[in-house]
Scaffold this motif. Sequence first.
Motif, PDB file in Angstrom:
ATOM      1  N   ILE A 134       0.832  -1.211   0.000  1.00 39.35           N
ATOM      2  CA  ILE A 134       0.000   0.000   0.000  1.00 39.35           C
ATOM      3  C   ILE A 134       0.871   1.267   0.000  1.00 39.35           C
ATOM      4  CG2 ILE A 134      -1.948  -1.054   1.144  1.00 39.35           C
ATOM      5  CD1 ILE A 134       0.474   1.078   3.142  1.00 39.35           C
ATOM      6  N   GLU A 135       0.215   2.368  -0.331  1.00 37.97           N
ATOM      7  CA  GLU A 135       0.840   3.675  -0.099  1.00 37.97           C
ATOM      8  C   GLU A 135       0.239   4.290   1.157  1.00 37.97           C
ATOM      9  OE1 GLU A 135       2.415   5.314  -4.352  1.00 37.97           O
ATOM     10  OE2 GLU A 135       0.443   5.989  -3.654  1.00 37.97           O
ATOM     11  N   THR A 136      -1.102   4.448   1.168  1.00 35.40           N
ATOM     12  CA  THR A 136      -1.786   4.949   2.365  1.00 35.40           C
ATOM     13  C   THR A 136      -3.060   4.139   2.580  1.00 35.40           C
ATOM     14  OG1 THR A 136      -3.110   6.519   1.104  1.00 35.40           O
ATOM     15  CG2 THR A 136      -1.041   7.352   2.034  1.00 35.40           C
ATOM     16  N   VAL A 137      -3.395   3.957   3.851  1.00 35.92           N
ATOM     17  CA  VAL A 137      -4.617   3.222   4.195  1.00 35.92           C
ATOM     18  C   VAL A 137      -5.456   4.064   5.140  1.00 35.92           C
ATOM     19  CG1 VAL A 137      -5.566   1.146   5.292  1.00 35.92           C
ATOM     20  CG2 VAL A 137      -3.434   0.995   3.986  1.00 35.92           C
ATOM     21  N   THR A 138      -6.704   4.286   4.793  1.00 34.55           N
ATOM     22  CA  THR A 138      -7.703   4.771   5.746  1.00 34.55           C
ATOM     23  C   THR A 138      -8.887   3.827   5.614  1.00 34.55           C
ATOM     24  OG1 THR A 138      -8.894   6.192   4.186  1.00 34.55           O
ATOM     25  CG2 THR A 138      -7.023   7.184   5.372  1.00 34.55           C
ATOM     26  N   PHE A 139      -9.817   3.899   6.544  1.00 38.14           N
ATOM     27  CA  PHE A 139     -10.972   3.007   6.419  1.00 38.14           C
ATOM     28  C   PHE A 139     -11.821   3.370   5.205  1.00 38.14           C
ATOM     29  CE2 PHE A 139      -9.965   1.665  10.756  1.00 38.14           C
ATOM     30  CZ  PHE A 139     -10.024   0.288  10.555  1.00 38.14           C
ATOM     31  N   GLU A 140     -11.686   4.606   4.740  1.00 38.71           N
ATOM     32  CA  GLU A 140     -12.475   5.004   3.576  1.00 38.71           C
ATOM     33  C   GLU A 140     -11.810   4.544   2.281  1.00 38.71           C
ATOM     34  OE1 GLU A 140     -11.684   7.223   6.121  1.00 38.71           O
ATOM     35  OE2 GLU A 140     -13.639   6.657   6.955  1.00 38.71           O
ATOM     36  N   ARG A 141     -10.497   4.640   2.238  1.00 41.30           N
ATOM     37  CA  ARG A 141      -9.851   4.440   0.934  1.00 41.30           C
ATOM     38  C   ARG A 141      -8.382   4.071   1.119  1.00 41.30           C
ATOM     39  NH1 ARG A 141      -7.372   8.123  -2.603  1.00 41.30           N
ATOM     40  NH2 ARG A 141      -7.331   7.313  -4.733  1.00 41.30           N
ATOM     41  N   THR A 142      -7.946   3.151   0.279  1.00 43.06           N
ATOM     42  CA  THR A 142      -6.534   2.736   0.315  1.00 43.06           C
ATOM     43  C   THR A 142      -5.921   2.972  -1.058  1.00 43.06           C
ATOM     44  OG1 THR A 142      -6.818   1.114   2.071  1.00 43.06           O
ATOM     45  CG2 THR A 142      -5.033   0.702   0.539  1.00 43.06           C
ATOM     46  N   THR A 143      -4.713   3.481  -1.063  1.00 45.50           N
ATOM     47  CA  THR A 143      -3.997   3.594  -2.338  1.00 45.50           C
ATOM     48  C   THR A 143      -2.833   2.605  -2.325  1.00 45.50           C
ATOM     49  OG1 THR A 143      -2.630   5.376  -1.476  1.00 45.50           O
ATOM     50  CG2 THR A 143      -4.607   6.012  -2.725  1.00 45.50           C
ATOM     51  N   TYR A 144      -2.506   2.124  -3.514  1.00 44.06           N
ATOM     52  CA  TYR A 144      -1.568   1.014  -3.607  1.00 44.06           C
ATOM     53  C   TYR A 144      -0.186   1.477  -4.054  1.00 44.06           C
ATOM     54  CZ  TYR A 144      -6.016  -1.297  -3.388  1.00 44.06           C
ATOM     55  OH  TYR A 144      -7.258  -1.681  -2.989  1.00 44.06           O
ATOM     56  N   ALA A 145       0.800   0.703  -3.623  1.00 38.12           N
ATOM     57  CA  ALA A 145       2.183   0.961  -4.031  1.00 38.12           C
ATOM     58  C   ALA A 145       2.338   0.604  -5.506  1.00 38.12           C
ATOM     59  CB  ALA A 145       3.120   0.113  -3.177  1.00 38.12           C
ATOM     60  N   PRO A 146       3.336   1.183  -6.161  1.00 41.46           N
ATOM     61  CA  PRO A 146       3.599   0.768  -7.545  1.00 41.46           C
ATOM     62  C   PRO A 146       4.114  -0.679  -7.583  1.00 41.46           C
ATOM     63  CG  PRO A 146       5.246   2.366  -6.787  1.00 41.46           C
ATOM     64  CD  PRO A 146       4.253   2.220  -5.690  1.00 41.46           C
ATOM     65  N   ALA A 147       4.111  -1.263  -8.803  1.00 42.28           N
ATOM     66  CA  ALA A 147       4.708  -2.597  -8.983  1.00 42.28           C
ATOM     67  C   ALA A 147       6.217  -2.482  -8.733  1.00 42.28           C
ATOM     68  CB  ALA A 147       4.447  -3.083 -10.407  1.00 42.28           C
ATOM     69  N   PRO A 148       6.861  -3.492  -8.216  1.00 38.26           N
ATOM     70  CA  PRO A 148       6.324  -4.822  -7.916  1.00 38.26           C
ATOM     71  C   PRO A 148       5.696  -4.933  -6.516  1.00 38.26           C
ATOM     72  CG  PRO A 148       8.696  -4.814  -7.563  1.00 38.26           C
ATOM     73  CD  PRO A 148       8.331  -3.435  -8.071  1.00 38.26           C
ATOM     74  N   GLN A 149       5.900  -3.895  -5.644  1.00 39.20           N
ATOM     75  CA  GLN A 149       5.406  -4.024  -4.265  1.00 39.20           C
ATOM     76  C   GLN A 149       3.891  -4.254  -4.225  1.00 39.20           C
ATOM     77  OE1 GLN A 149       8.007  -1.864  -4.930  1.00 39.20           O
ATOM     78  NE2 GLN A 149       9.393  -3.234  -3.814  1.00 39.20           N
ATOM     79  N   ARG A 150       3.163  -3.679  -5.201  1.00 41.13           N
ATOM     80  CA  ARG A 150       1.711  -3.840  -5.200  1.00 41.13           C
ATOM     81  C   ARG A 150       1.294  -5.303  -5.206  1.00 41.13           C
ATOM     82  NH1 ARG A 150       0.599  -0.523  -9.035  1.00 41.13           N
ATOM     83  NH2 ARG A 150       0.058  -1.809 -10.820  1.00 41.13           N
ATOM     84  N   PHE A 151       2.185  -6.150  -5.709  1.00 36.79           N
ATOM     85  CA  PHE A 151       1.859  -7.585  -5.828  1.00 36.79           C
ATOM     86  C   PHE A 151       2.562  -8.440  -4.779  1.00 36.79           C
ATOM     87  CE2 PHE A 151       1.539  -5.569  -9.992  1.00 36.79           C
ATOM     88  CZ  PHE A 151       0.179  -5.758 -10.213  1.00 36.79           C
ATOM     89  N   GLU A 152       3.175  -7.778  -3.798  1.00 36.88           N
ATOM     90  CA  GLU A 152       3.919  -8.535  -2.782  1.00 36.88           C
ATOM     91  C   GLU A 152       3.380  -8.194  -1.396  1.00 36.88           C
ATOM     92  OE1 GLU A 152       8.140  -7.875  -3.404  1.00 36.88           O
ATOM     93  OE2 GLU A 152       8.099  -8.886  -5.358  1.00 36.88           O
TER      94      GLU A 152
END
Length: 407
Positions: free
Chosen positions: A258-276
Amino acid sequence: MPSPSPVPSRSGRGDRRSDFPGLADGWAYLDSAATAQKPGVVIDAIARAYGPEYATVHRGVYARSATMTERFEAARQTVATFINARSPSEVVFVRGATEAINLVANSWGNSLEAGDRILLSALEHHSNIVPWQLLRDRTGIEIDVAPLTADHRIDEDALEALLTPRTKLVAIAHVSNVLGSVADVTRIAAAAHSVGARLLVDGCQAAPRIAIDVQASGADFYVFSGHKLYGPTGIGVLWARSDILDAMPPWQGGGSMIETVTFERTTYAPAPQRFEAGTPHIVGAIGLAAAIDYVNTIGLGTIDAHERALATQAREGLRQINSVRLFGPENSAGIVSFALDGVHPHDIGTILDESGVAIRAGHHCAQPLMTVLGVPATARASFAVYNGSDDVDRLLDGMRRVTRIFG
Ligand code: PMP
């Protein structure tokens, strides 16, 4: 034909066997297509990584974790260089080829719609069949199957004829785990691309013996497992071109992706971390890099030529034995499947085991291929860098014993 000599070792002991503690007892291990033995340098790298070097990656503020992170990412670079990826960010660490294919099916595959088609071949391993069937059940896609030639290679003409504008993916084994047949990946990539399809290559059996250049091959996805490449179990690789990987949604959620997590919304890390997601197999990646370093000191061209010579020796010897049927092309990589009329391959395997020769008997996770071959199972001898012509001699002696026992 002249007997192939074992691959010379740097230690000067005449062969590579002494690099492998698992073979110290003189075992004739001919089941490397299932999993390869590990050289001491890999075992040592694993022991160090779990011992004096151990720490987590990507999080620690302390020096050892920073060092471990560098080593983990250096392993990714080693893999990227090994397959000539443009960037290490195209390399996703997974548990193995099976997980890599499931990742593609569950992420990229979810964009497919009812009526889209996936083209496989008749010699695929179950791990390159079942994930696509699960996807079919979810999405209503269709699966086509390219047949084999008379000598059990993927029939590339027939494969091309099966391509349609609805074909979105071609997924084939680079090297068959049962027959050693080698696919013409560049040709299949060009054909797939001509109808706008992607190509996924299952490189499980190619990675230990054929130099992979993912850029030149034209593949869009390339997957393999570390444990067949003299590395540890539990680590494998999904490579995908960065534009494809960047557009793929995550398939597992958790820490590290992830990049940031809130209960409303999460944003994801770029590849390859997004898949690990989660703590990765840190030591596995380091062990895999050590295995690649080991293979590089010998050279895949040398290993492949050595194994092919052993396969030829095995085929020529087996052909002298009455009632042996050989499968697969003459010009195969170092994997030979055979059957003996009237004798179940399990009995062959058991009798060979009594004389310290380990082969594989069964369907090799390729039941549709067994149907094509017209047998329930085969006996399979597969070769690796540590085998020598003496191992083949022991296989042939054992096979003569099998024929004596079964009259
Ligand atoms: N594809 C092929 C061609 C294989 O030989 C294997 C392993 N036998 C796999 C896929 C699956 O690899 P793993 O079990 O390491 O995920």
